[in-house]
Design a protein around this motif. Sequence first.
Motif, short mmCIF file in Angstrom:
data_model
loop_
_atom_site.label_atom_id
_atom_site.label_comp_id
_atom_site.label_asym_id
_atom_site.label_seq_id
_atom_site.Cartn_x
_atom_site.Cartn_y
_atom_site.Cartn_z
N ALA A 122 -10.31 -6.09 -33.34
CA ALA A 122 -11.30 -5.82 -34.39
C ALA A 122 -11.98 -4.48 -34.13
CB ALA A 122 -12.34 -6.94 -34.43
N ILE A 164 -12.06 -1.25 -36.68
CA ILE A 164 -13.29 -0.64 -37.16
C ILE A 164 -13.32 0.84 -36.79
CG2 ILE A 164 -15.80 -0.64 -36.91
CD1 ILE A 164 -15.66 -3.64 -36.70
N VAL A 221 -11.55 -0.57 -47.54
CA VAL A 221 -10.52 -1.59 -47.70
C VAL A 221 -9.98 -2.00 -46.34
CG1 VAL A 221 -8.25 -2.02 -48.66
CG2 VAL A 221 -9.98 -0.97 -50.04
N ILE A 249 -11.73 -2.23 -43.58
CA ILE A 249 -12.67 -3.21 -43.03
C ILE A 249 -12.55 -4.53 -43.77
CG2 ILE A 249 -15.12 -3.76 -42.78
CD1 ILE A 249 -15.63 -0.87 -42.19
N LEU A 250 -12.50 -4.46 -45.12
CA LEU A 250 -12.48 -5.68 -45.93
C LEU A 250 -11.25 -6.52 -45.62
CD1 LEU A 250 -14.43 -6.56 -48.13
CD2 LEU A 250 -12.92 -5.60 -49.80
N VAL A 274 -10.54 -6.46 -40.86
CA VAL A 274 -11.55 -7.16 -40.07
C VAL A 274 -11.96 -8.45 -40.78
CG1 VAL A 274 -13.79 -6.95 -38.97
CG2 VAL A 274 -12.35 -4.97 -39.21
N GLY A 275 -12.09 -8.39 -42.12
CA GLY A 275 -12.57 -9.56 -42.84
C GLY A 275 -11.56 -10.66 -42.98
N ALA A 276 -10.27 -10.32 -43.03
CA ALA A 276 -9.28 -11.36 -43.28
C ALA A 276 -8.27 -11.50 -42.15
CB ALA A 276 -8.57 -11.07 -44.60
N VAL A 327 -8.13 -10.46 -38.97
CA VAL A 327 -8.64 -10.87 -37.66
C VAL A 327 -9.07 -12.33 -37.69
CG1 VAL A 327 -10.60 -10.54 -36.14
CG2 VAL A 327 -9.28 -8.60 -36.86
N VAL A 328 -9.70 -12.76 -38.81
CA VAL A 328 -10.16 -14.14 -38.89
C VAL A 328 -8.96 -15.09 -38.95
CG1 VAL A 328 -11.49 -15.73 -40.27
CG2 VAL A 328 -12.30 -13.45 -39.92
N ALA A 354 -17.87 -5.20 -47.95
CA ALA A 354 -17.05 -5.11 -46.73
C ALA A 354 -17.88 -5.49 -45.51
CB ALA A 354 -16.49 -3.70 -46.58
N ALA A 377 -18.16 -9.05 -45.20
CA ALA A 377 -16.92 -9.72 -44.78
C ALA A 377 -16.72 -9.70 -43.28
CB ALA A 377 -15.74 -9.06 -45.47
N LEU A 413 -17.11 -17.09 -35.98
CA LEU A 413 -16.03 -17.80 -35.29
C LEU A 413 -16.08 -17.51 -33.80
CD1 LEU A 413 -13.99 -19.66 -36.42
CD2 LEU A 413 -12.49 -17.78 -36.88
N MET A 471 -14.42 -17.27 -46.08
CA MET A 471 -13.19 -16.62 -46.54
C MET A 471 -12.78 -17.12 -47.90
SD MET A 471 -10.74 -16.06 -43.35
CE MET A 471 -9.60 -15.18 -44.37
#
Lengths: 95, 375
Positions: free
Chosen positions: A44, A48, A65, A67-68, A71-73, A75-76, B170, B173, B180, B203
Amino acid sequence: MAGGEEVTLDWEMFVFLFLSASTLLSAIYVIRAREIVHSVVGLATCFIAIAALYIMLSAEFVAIVQILVYVGAVVVVILFGIMLTRREIMESEKR
Amino acid sequence: MNLFEFCYGIIHWLVDLINHLWYWLGDVLPWWFGDFFDAVGNFAASQGHMAVMTIFLEVVIVVVIALINVLNFIWIFRKFMGRMFDFYGPYYVGYRIGGWLQNLADGIKLFVKEIIVPAKADKMGYLLAPIIYIGSSILILATIPFSENFGVATNESGSYVPAGALFALAAFAIAPFSILLAGWASNNKYTLIGGMRSAAQMMSYEIPLLMTVASVFLLAGSYGFVDIVDAQHDIWFAFPLFIGFLIFLVCLAAEVEIIPFDLPEAEAELVEGWTTEYGGMRFGLFYFTTTIRSYAGGALATALFLGGWHGPALIPDEIWFLIKAYIVYTIFQWMTWSLPRVRVDQMLGIGWKRLLPLAVINLMIAVALKSMGWF
């Protein structure tokens, strides 16, 4: 700075060196970490830092985009994958 | 005069003042000291250094405003809960101003408590998760301008964060990752379940949220806050995109984890959700940051749907913006104290089976409005 030029600290150069150093160090940490969740933290950080490098190239939309999506999707989802495949909460006590 | 120019003036004055002293000090010292002093003084007066310092000052101003607002919000939260449940709410601490000082008293109490790291916790994750959560949440506030002249500018020309609205989303997000991480690193089954629920919820609700925001971007033709608000000069986007506004509010409630969607912190099931193992000021900061996220959500709803700082010129623009954000927050609290908590399966069902198709319909309405040439 050779030849008697005045030494000036260039902010852009400083920020670029900082960001590229953190990208490289976190990328190395991804493969060197003992705990796999620590690798994800490194990943992550790497994403970044790359997003910040995109901002330095004045490509703000790509950075946002990055990051969105990453990192947002991504990595999770990776974290979900790691956690759902382990039977114990943490395995670090075994070492 | 915008905020950048104001802060630049202050920094310019300060640097001049300090440099006068500094050069004077360099003059009375031997020459080789003097050269060094001159170099440092010239660096302090350089354009890049002043710009960076100005942005630091702007960030400080924005954060201080946010913190004062958060104190107000927590007070509203407690008072409103009290009125809904037929009791007074905070009353004794500062009773002349309606118990407003209760928040400060609680903050001081949390501040002096011992900071404990659980013995079997994963140290790195346990310490890193609050930093990521709080940092990313305060980053949202840096992008939201209160008016055309009051926001964190990016350069000397006074233009705002490019694609600011998208940047705010962003930053929203990033939070599931830290949650987690916090849930896993605490090494406790309740925190892990809370973190999992929180990440799944955030999410899945981010998709309809982004789709409704996409319809706003489509109508406004821009990603920046100033352009979006200017596009709402004639009519607020909450009226043509009424479905989208409702979806946005519901998704925002899920994103900031307030009660109809506070599954990650369900007190009756998980002790305190993913913050169970955090004590003292760390818990205080988590609580604080959750309120900051509610505030940022209210500000986003205001800027994207409720016309931002537009209003009769009787009241300054910034105050209009804050009034609207406070009203959105109060609607959130109303929802919180009148609705029961949804179940996990209901939560995912609402997100994927109801809100996502409605968001698609909303996007189609926006496309129709745009192609008719009404916006």
